[in-house]
Write a protein that holds these residues in place. Structure first.
Motif, PDB file in Angstrom:
ATOM      1  N   ASN A   1       0.831  -1.207   0.000  1.00 41.22           N
ATOM      2  CA  ASN A   1       0.000   0.000   0.000  1.00 41.22           C
ATOM      3  C   ASN A   1       0.863   1.254   0.000  1.00 41.22           C
ATOM      4  N   ARG A   2       1.851   1.267   0.872  1.00 38.59           N
ATOM      5  CA  ARG A   2       2.730   2.432   0.987  1.00 38.59           C
ATOM      6  C   ARG A   2       3.461   2.681  -0.337  1.00 38.59           C
ATOM      7  N   SER A   3       3.998   1.622  -0.940  1.00 35.12           N
ATOM      8  CA  SER A   3       4.731   1.752  -2.204  1.00 35.12           C
ATOM      9  C   SER A   3       3.822   2.225  -3.335  1.00 35.12           C
ATOM     10  N   LEU A   4       2.638   1.648  -3.403  1.00 34.95           N
ATOM     11  CA  LEU A   4       1.728   2.003  -4.482  1.00 34.95           C
ATOM     12  C   LEU A   4       1.236   3.435  -4.339  1.00 34.95           C
ATOM     13  N   ILE A   5       0.855   3.822  -3.148  1.00 34.98           N
ATOM     14  CA  ILE A   5       0.361   5.180  -2.918  1.00 34.98           C
ATOM     15  C   ILE A   5       1.446   6.206  -3.263  1.00 34.98           C
ATOM     16  N   ALA A   6       2.702   5.869  -3.004  1.00 35.35           N
ATOM     17  CA  ALA A   6       3.807   6.771  -3.341  1.00 35.35           C
ATOM     18  C   ALA A   6       3.908   6.975  -4.854  1.00 35.35           C
ATOM     19  N   MET A   7       3.402   6.023  -5.635  1.00 27.90           N
ATOM     20  CA  MET A   7       3.445   6.119  -7.091  1.00 27.90           C
ATOM     21  C   MET A   7       2.264   6.901  -7.669  1.00 27.90           C
ATOM     22  N   LEU A   8       1.317   7.259  -6.828  1.00 27.27           N
ATOM     23  CA  LEU A   8       0.100   7.932  -7.295  1.00 27.27           C
ATOM     24  C   LEU A   8       0.151   9.413  -6.940  1.00 27.27           C
ATOM     25  N   PRO A   9       0.485  10.273  -7.893  1.00 30.58           N
ATOM     26  CA  PRO A   9       0.545  11.702  -7.572  1.00 30.58           C
ATOM     27  C   PRO A   9      -0.824  12.239  -7.144  1.00 30.58           C
ATOM     28  N   GLU A  10      -0.835  12.969  -6.046  1.00 29.37           N
ATOM     29  CA  GLU A  10      -2.090  13.492  -5.484  1.00 29.37           C
ATOM     30  C   GLU A  10      -2.831  14.393  -6.463  1.00 29.37           C
ATOM     31  N   SER A  11      -2.102  15.054  -7.335  1.00 32.02           N
ATOM     32  CA  SER A  11      -2.749  15.949  -8.284  1.00 32.02           C
ATOM     33  C   SER A  11      -3.534  15.182  -9.347  1.00 32.02           C
ATOM     34  N   TYR A  12      -3.251  13.902  -9.499  1.00 33.16           N
ATOM     35  CA  TYR A  12      -3.866  13.109 -10.553  1.00 33.16           C
ATOM     36  C   TYR A  12      -4.773  12.000 -10.017  1.00 33.16           C
ATOM     37  N   TYR A  13      -4.382  11.420  -8.888  1.00 30.38           N
ATOM     38  CA  TYR A  13      -5.158  10.337  -8.278  1.00 30.38           C
ATOM     39  C   TYR A  13      -5.612  10.770  -6.893  1.00 30.38           C
ATOM     40  N   GLY A  14      -6.905  10.838  -6.712  1.00 25.28           N
ATOM     41  CA  GLY A  14      -7.391  11.190  -5.404  1.00 25.28           C
ATOM     42  C   GLY A  14      -8.894  11.412  -5.421  1.00 25.28           C
ATOM     43  N   PRO A  15      -9.526  11.240  -4.343  1.00 29.03           N
ATOM     44  CA  PRO A  15      -8.965  10.698  -3.110  1.00 29.03           C
ATOM     45  C   PRO A  15      -8.674   9.204  -3.247  1.00 29.03           C
ATOM     46  N   ILE A  16      -7.739   8.748  -2.431  1.00 27.07           N
ATOM     47  CA  ILE A  16      -7.379   7.331  -2.403  1.00 27.07           C
ATOM     48  C   ILE A  16      -7.932   6.748  -1.117  1.00 27.07           C
ATOM     49  N   THR A  17      -8.795   5.750  -1.256  1.00 24.05           N
ATOM     50  CA  THR A  17      -9.392   5.077  -0.114  1.00 24.05           C
ATOM     51  C   THR A  17      -8.774   3.693  -0.019  1.00 24.05           C
ATOM     52  N   VAL A  18      -8.280   3.347   1.169  1.00 26.81           N
ATOM     53  CA  VAL A  18      -7.626   2.057   1.358  1.00 26.81           C
ATOM     54  C   VAL A  18      -8.450   1.207   2.314  1.00 26.81           C
ATOM     55  N   VAL A  19      -8.743  -0.026   1.879  1.00 22.64           N
ATOM     56  CA  VAL A  19      -9.398  -1.011   2.742  1.00 22.64           C
ATOM     57  C   VAL A  19      -8.594  -2.305   2.648  1.00 22.64           C
ATOM     58  N   SER A  20      -8.758  -3.161   3.662  1.00 19.81           N
ATOM     59  CA  SER A  20      -7.897  -4.348   3.724  1.00 19.81           C
ATOM     60  C   SER A  20      -8.593  -5.661   3.390  1.00 19.81           C
ATOM     61  N   ASP A  21      -9.892  -5.626   3.108  1.00 17.95           N
ATOM     62  CA  ASP A  21     -10.580  -6.887   2.801  1.00 17.95           C
ATOM     63  C   ASP A  21     -11.762  -6.648   1.865  1.00 17.95           C
ATOM     64  N   VAL A  22     -12.306  -7.734   1.351  1.00 18.20           N
ATOM     65  CA  VAL A  22     -13.400  -7.675   0.384  1.00 18.20           C
ATOM     66  C   VAL A  22     -14.660  -7.079   1.009  1.00 18.20           C
ATOM     67  N   SER A  23     -14.973  -7.462   2.236  1.00 18.43           N
ATOM     68  CA  SER A  23     -16.175  -6.946   2.903  1.00 18.43           C
ATOM     69  C   SER A  23     -16.143  -5.426   3.010  1.00 18.43           C
ATOM     70  N   SER A  24     -15.012  -4.889   3.422  1.00 22.74           N
ATOM     71  CA  SER A  24     -14.874  -3.429   3.524  1.00 22.74           C
ATOM     72  C   SER A  24     -14.957  -2.778   2.157  1.00 22.74           C
ATOM     73  N   ALA A  25     -14.388  -3.429   1.155  1.00 26.02           N
ATOM     74  CA  ALA A  25     -14.439  -2.889  -0.210  1.00 26.02           C
ATOM     75  C   ALA A  25     -15.877  -2.815  -0.703  1.00 26.02           C
ATOM     76  N   LYS A  26     -16.647  -3.862  -0.444  1.00 22.57           N
ATOM     77  CA  LYS A  26     -18.050  -3.864  -0.877  1.00 22.57           C
ATOM     78  C   LYS A  26     -18.839  -2.755  -0.195  1.00 22.57           C
ATOM     79  N   ARG A  27     -18.561  -2.513   1.084  1.00 21.14           N
ATOM     80  CA  ARG A  27     -19.244  -1.424   1.792  1.00 21.14           C
ATOM     81  C   ARG A  27     -18.888  -0.072   1.172  1.00 21.14           C
ATOM     82  N   LYS A  28     -17.614   0.136   0.885  1.00 22.34           N
ATOM     83  CA  LYS A  28     -17.172   1.400   0.277  1.00 22.34           C
ATOM     84  C   LYS A  28     -17.792   1.589  -1.103  1.00 22.34           C
ATOM     85  N   LEU A  29     -17.901   0.497  -1.861  1.00 18.80           N
ATOM     86  CA  LEU A  29     -18.475   0.569  -3.204  1.00 18.80           C
ATOM     87  C   LEU A  29     -19.971   0.883  -3.164  1.00 18.80           C
ATOM     88  N   LEU A  30     -20.635   0.525  -2.076  1.00 17.11           N
ATOM     89  CA  LEU A  30     -22.048   0.895  -1.915  1.00 17.11           C
ATOM     90  C   LEU A  30     -22.189   2.384  -1.610  1.00 17.11           C
TER      91      LEU A  30
END
Length: 194
Positions: free
Chosen positions: A20-49
């Protein structure tokens, strides 16, 4: 070369803190954002809702599921571009299942250049999908307008005993005379005869 100046919202689904740390460092804030980080499928499904994301990045395996089903579900039901990271030994088997469904897949470890290129491809995909959605909405609006005008013509035919050509001409002339749209005239006719 960057695409049109725009920020792309990102959902990162990964249980690996270093990744996560490495990937986020590759994503310039001016181009990618906001960046939401979750650690499992259940949390991802909630965020996608809660929210639509332009790009979803999934780093497999995840604690509650491997992650391929989530990638396929997102591609089937949403307009988010999906980038799936899998171990190199699983790459060919998984890519055969997910690539035909629209998932972009990279083997781990992947070079920074390969990740950047893949993200640019996803941004291009997001723009293409956005344009398709606009066209779809425009077509749906036009179809609804035609239905509305046809209902108004039918009322004119029934109530004022006009022919279809006369009803059509009446709506056209009213729209021109009043400097408004045929849709507006049709709405007035429908409300007058209800």
């Amino acid at each position: 070369m960057m695409l049109k100046e725009r920020q792309y919202s990102v959902l990162l689904v990964s249980a690996a803190t270093d990744f996560n740390r490495s990937l986020i460092a590759m994503l310039p804030e001016s181009y990618y954002g906001p960046i939401t980080v979750v650690s499992d499928v259940s949390s991802a499904k909630r965020k996608l809702l809660e929210k639509n994301f332009d790009i979803t990045i999934i780093n497999t395996p995840l604690p509650d599921e491997f992650g391929t089903r989530l990638a396929l579900d997102i591609c089937a039901g949403r307009s988010s571009g999906v980038l799936l990271f899998v171990k190199a030994e699983h790459y060919h088997d998984i890519s055969e299942k997910v690539v035909p469904k629209g998932v972009l897949i990279l083997p781990k470890p992947a070079s920074g250049h390969m990740i950047s290129q893949s993200l640019l491809l996803l941004c291009g995909t997001c723009e293409r999908l956005k344009n398709i959605r606009k066209k779809t909405v425009s077509i749906e609006e036009k179809i609804e307008e035609i239905r509305l005008i046809n209902r108004a013509k039918l009322l004119l035919i029934e109530q004022l005993k006009m022919t279809e050509a006369e009803a059509h001409r009446y709506i056209e002339k009213q729209a021109m005379d009043r400097c408004t749209t045929r849709k507006t005239i049709a709405e007035r006719i429908l409300s007058a005869y209800r």
